[in-house]
Design an enzyme around this catalytic site. Structure first.
Site, PDB file in Angstrom:
ATOM      1  N   THR A 200       8.646  50.940  30.879  1.00 17.32           N
ATOM      2  CA  THR A 200       7.957  50.236  31.957  1.00 17.32           C
ATOM      3  C   THR A 200       7.741  51.196  33.105  1.00 17.32           C
ATOM      4  O   THR A 200       8.572  52.073  33.317  1.00 17.32           O
ATOM      5  CB  THR A 200       8.916  49.105  32.438  1.00 17.32           C
ATOM      6  OG1 THR A 200       9.020  48.170  31.380  1.00 17.32           O
ATOM      7  CG2 THR A 200       8.455  48.436  33.704  1.00 17.32           C
ATOM      8  N   ARG A 228       8.176  35.727  25.151  1.00 19.73           N
ATOM      9  CA  ARG A 228       9.346  36.442  25.712  1.00 19.73           C
ATOM     10  C   ARG A 228       8.985  37.097  27.044  1.00 19.73           C
ATOM     11  O   ARG A 228       7.935  37.721  27.178  1.00 19.73           O
ATOM     12  CB  ARG A 228       9.810  37.516  24.720  1.00 19.73           C
ATOM     13  CG  ARG A 228      11.014  38.336  25.171  1.00 19.73           C
ATOM     14  CD  ARG A 228      10.610  39.651  25.801  1.00 19.73           C
ATOM     15  NE  ARG A 228      11.767  40.516  26.081  1.00 19.73           N
ATOM     16  CZ  ARG A 228      11.708  41.628  26.801  1.00 19.73           C
ATOM     17  NH1 ARG A 228      10.563  42.031  27.318  1.00 19.73           N
ATOM     18  NH2 ARG A 228      12.773  42.359  27.003  1.00 19.73           N
ATOM     19  N   GLY A 230      10.636  39.773  29.929  1.00 22.30           N
ATOM     20  CA  GLY A 230      11.734  40.710  30.162  1.00 22.30           C
ATOM     21  C   GLY A 230      12.182  40.713  31.621  1.00 22.30           C
ATOM     22  O   GLY A 230      11.905  39.777  32.384  1.00 22.30           O
ATOM     23  N   ASP A 231      12.841  41.778  31.988  1.00 22.43           N
ATOM     24  CA  ASP A 231      13.350  41.919  33.354  1.00 22.43           C
ATOM     25  C   ASP A 231      12.264  42.288  34.363  1.00 22.43           C
ATOM     26  O   ASP A 231      12.376  41.993  35.557  1.00 22.43           O
ATOM     27  CB  ASP A 231      14.436  43.009  33.392  1.00 22.43           C
ATOM     28  CG  ASP A 231      13.919  44.344  32.882  1.00 22.43           C
ATOM     29  OD1 ASP A 231      13.085  44.346  31.936  1.00 22.43           O
ATOM     30  OD2 ASP A 231      14.331  45.389  33.407  1.00 22.43           O
ATOM     31  N   THR A 251      14.252  50.076  33.765  1.00 21.11           N
ATOM     32  CA  THR A 251      13.499  50.177  32.526  1.00 21.11           C
ATOM     33  C   THR A 251      14.495  50.097  31.380  1.00 21.11           C
ATOM     34  O   THR A 251      15.681  50.334  31.568  1.00 21.11           O
ATOM     35  CB  THR A 251      12.671  51.484  32.492  1.00 21.11           C
ATOM     36  OG1 THR A 251      11.887  51.507  31.297  1.00 21.11           O
ATOM     37  CG2 THR A 251      13.539  52.725  32.558  1.00 21.11           C
ATOM     38  N   GLY A 252      14.000  49.743  30.213  1.00 22.90           N
ATOM     39  CA  GLY A 252      14.891  49.621  29.063  1.00 22.90           C
ATOM     40  C   GLY A 252      14.948  48.182  28.585  1.00 22.90           C
ATOM     41  O   GLY A 252      14.070  47.384  28.899  1.00 22.90           O
ATOM     42  N   GLY A 254      15.281  44.730  28.598  1.00 23.67           N
ATOM     43  CA  GLY A 254      15.284  43.852  29.757  1.00 23.67           C
ATOM     44  C   GLY A 254      16.339  42.770  29.719  1.00 23.67           C
ATOM     45  O   GLY A 254      16.831  42.337  30.768  1.00 23.67           O
TER      46      GLY A 254
HETATM   47  N1  ASP Z   1      12.308  46.493  30.596  1.00 24.79           N
HETATM   48  C1  ASP Z   1      11.141  46.216  29.802  1.00 24.79           C
HETATM   49  C2  ASP Z   1      11.299  44.886  29.097  1.00 24.79           C
HETATM   50  O1  ASP Z   1      12.405  44.543  28.715  1.00 24.79           O
HETATM   51  C3  ASP Z   1      10.853  47.264  28.806  1.00 24.79           C
HETATM   52  C4  ASP Z   1      11.154  48.680  29.223  1.00 24.79           C
HETATM   53  O2  ASP Z   1      11.193  49.019  30.364  1.00 24.79           O
HETATM   54  O3  ASP Z   1      11.400  49.532  28.388  1.00 24.79           O
HETATM   55  O4  ASP Z   1      10.326  44.232  28.893  1.00 24.79           O
END
Ligand code: ASP
Length: 346
Positions: A200, A228, A230-231, A251-252, A254
């Protein structure tokens, strides 16, 4: 407001391994503390180009951090070859590209859209939610309806390349988030990856008036279930800004960030005196302590900037990169410090 003692202390700080401590330009001979110089930071390699667009806004007379972050993250949103943000983002398992985004200003105003289809610039729709409605978040069809009423154009976000990747994924239909897809060095070593990819853009900007704003935008986890969220569009999880303290973005995966209200936690730790790097590390470690069995296969990273312009980042796995742009340099790309220094096992 930075007091004079802090101000002088800050001016002497150098780069730290876990992040940058970049203080005000010069202390000597200055009687009255000034706000630190303008600075913009963002997640991943694509943050370099995004920062440069934000920087142009900050440089313009009176350039506001809010305008800067919106302009900045619109760059990856419009890039069709970017599979993790905006146009060309990888779709959900039903083949639908759904976008999540939010924006927050120095006064605590915020807006968000989630699971929104067919509009490239989700961040700009989020800003309109903030400015034109009594609400903070619109989702799904409601977000799209609002965007169209506001004059945004309807676009097919599924590019031929994303559709091809989705059809490839359907053959196995295995959902396994893959870390670091947006880190070029990682991609060179591992190939583009056909599994569930994510990454992200989260951006924080400090303007010459000393005001902070942030934005976060994504197509979310590829091959996610339809609906869905995410964060990234959730204030406090994917992004949080407190103009007295600083801002943070994530990021990651979520789900883990939401469970720990990640970005809010980073800012609160900075309020208690942690540096941005220390605060990011502490929240990453909370996530790891709650899920030790998953820590090796999970990527979560935080990026933060204090009100004084100090920058820090920390991730679970190595490979998280972030970009920093200020008057000294506009193209800095730095490796985020991480808990693990080697690649996650395959
Ligand atoms: N955090 C984002 C999500 O979970 C994805 C990402 O940043 O890699 O949608």
């Amino acid at each position: 407001m930075v007091d004079r003692r802090d101000f002088l202390k800050l001016a002497g700080l150098g780069a730290a391994a876990s992040g940058l401590r970049l203080g005000p330009a010069q202390a000597e001979g200055v009687e009255v503390p000034r706000p630190p110089g303008a600075r913009v930071i963002s997640t991943w390699d694509f943050g370099v180009a995004a920062n440069q667009a934000a920087w142009k806004v900050l440089l313009a007379a009176g350039g506001a951090a809010l305008d800067a972050v919106e302009a900045g993250v619109r760059v990856p949103e419009a890039a069709p070859d970017n599979p993790t943000v905006g146009l060309g983002g990888y779709p959900d398992r039903d083949g639908r590209v759904t976008l999540d985004a939010c924006i927050m200003d120095h006064q605590g105003n915020c807006g968000a859209v989630a699971a929104m289809e067919h509009v490239v610039h989700a961040v700009s729709v989020a800003r309109r939610v903030m400015e034109k409605t009594p609400h903070v978040m619109l989702v799904g069809d409601g977000a799209l309806q609002f965007a169209l009423a506001q004059g945004f154009e309807k676009t097919n976000l599924l590019t031929p390349a994303s559709e091809k990747a989705w059809r490839e994924w359907l053959k196995q239909s295995h959902y396994a988030p893959e870390a670091n897809i947006e880190n070029r060095a990682y991609r060179a070593a591992h190939g583009p990856g056909g599994a569930a990819n994510h990454d992200t853009i989260g951006m924080l900007a400090l303007d010459a008036h000393g005001n902070l704003s942030g934005a976060c935008t994504t197509s979310g986890m590829a091959w996610k279930m339809h609906g869905r969220v995410g964060d990234s569009p959730i204030i406090g999880a994917g992004l949080y800004v407190d103009n007295e303290v600083g801002g943070a973005t994530s990021t990651g995966v979520g789900e883990e960030v939401i469970r720990n209200v990640g970005s809010f936690a980073v800012v609160e730790l900075m309020r208690q005196g942690r540096t941005p790097a220390e605060a990011c590390r502490e929240v990453v470690m909370r996530i790891v302590r709650r899920k030790p069995e998953r820590a090796r296969s999970l990527q979560v990273g935080f990026l933060a900037m204090s009100k004084r312009g100090e920058v820090g980042a920390f991730a679970i796995q190595q490979g998280f990169s972030y970009a920093v742009c200020d008057a000294a340099r506009q193209d800095r790309l730095l490796p985020g410090a991480s808990l693990y220094r080697d690649e996650p096992p395959a």
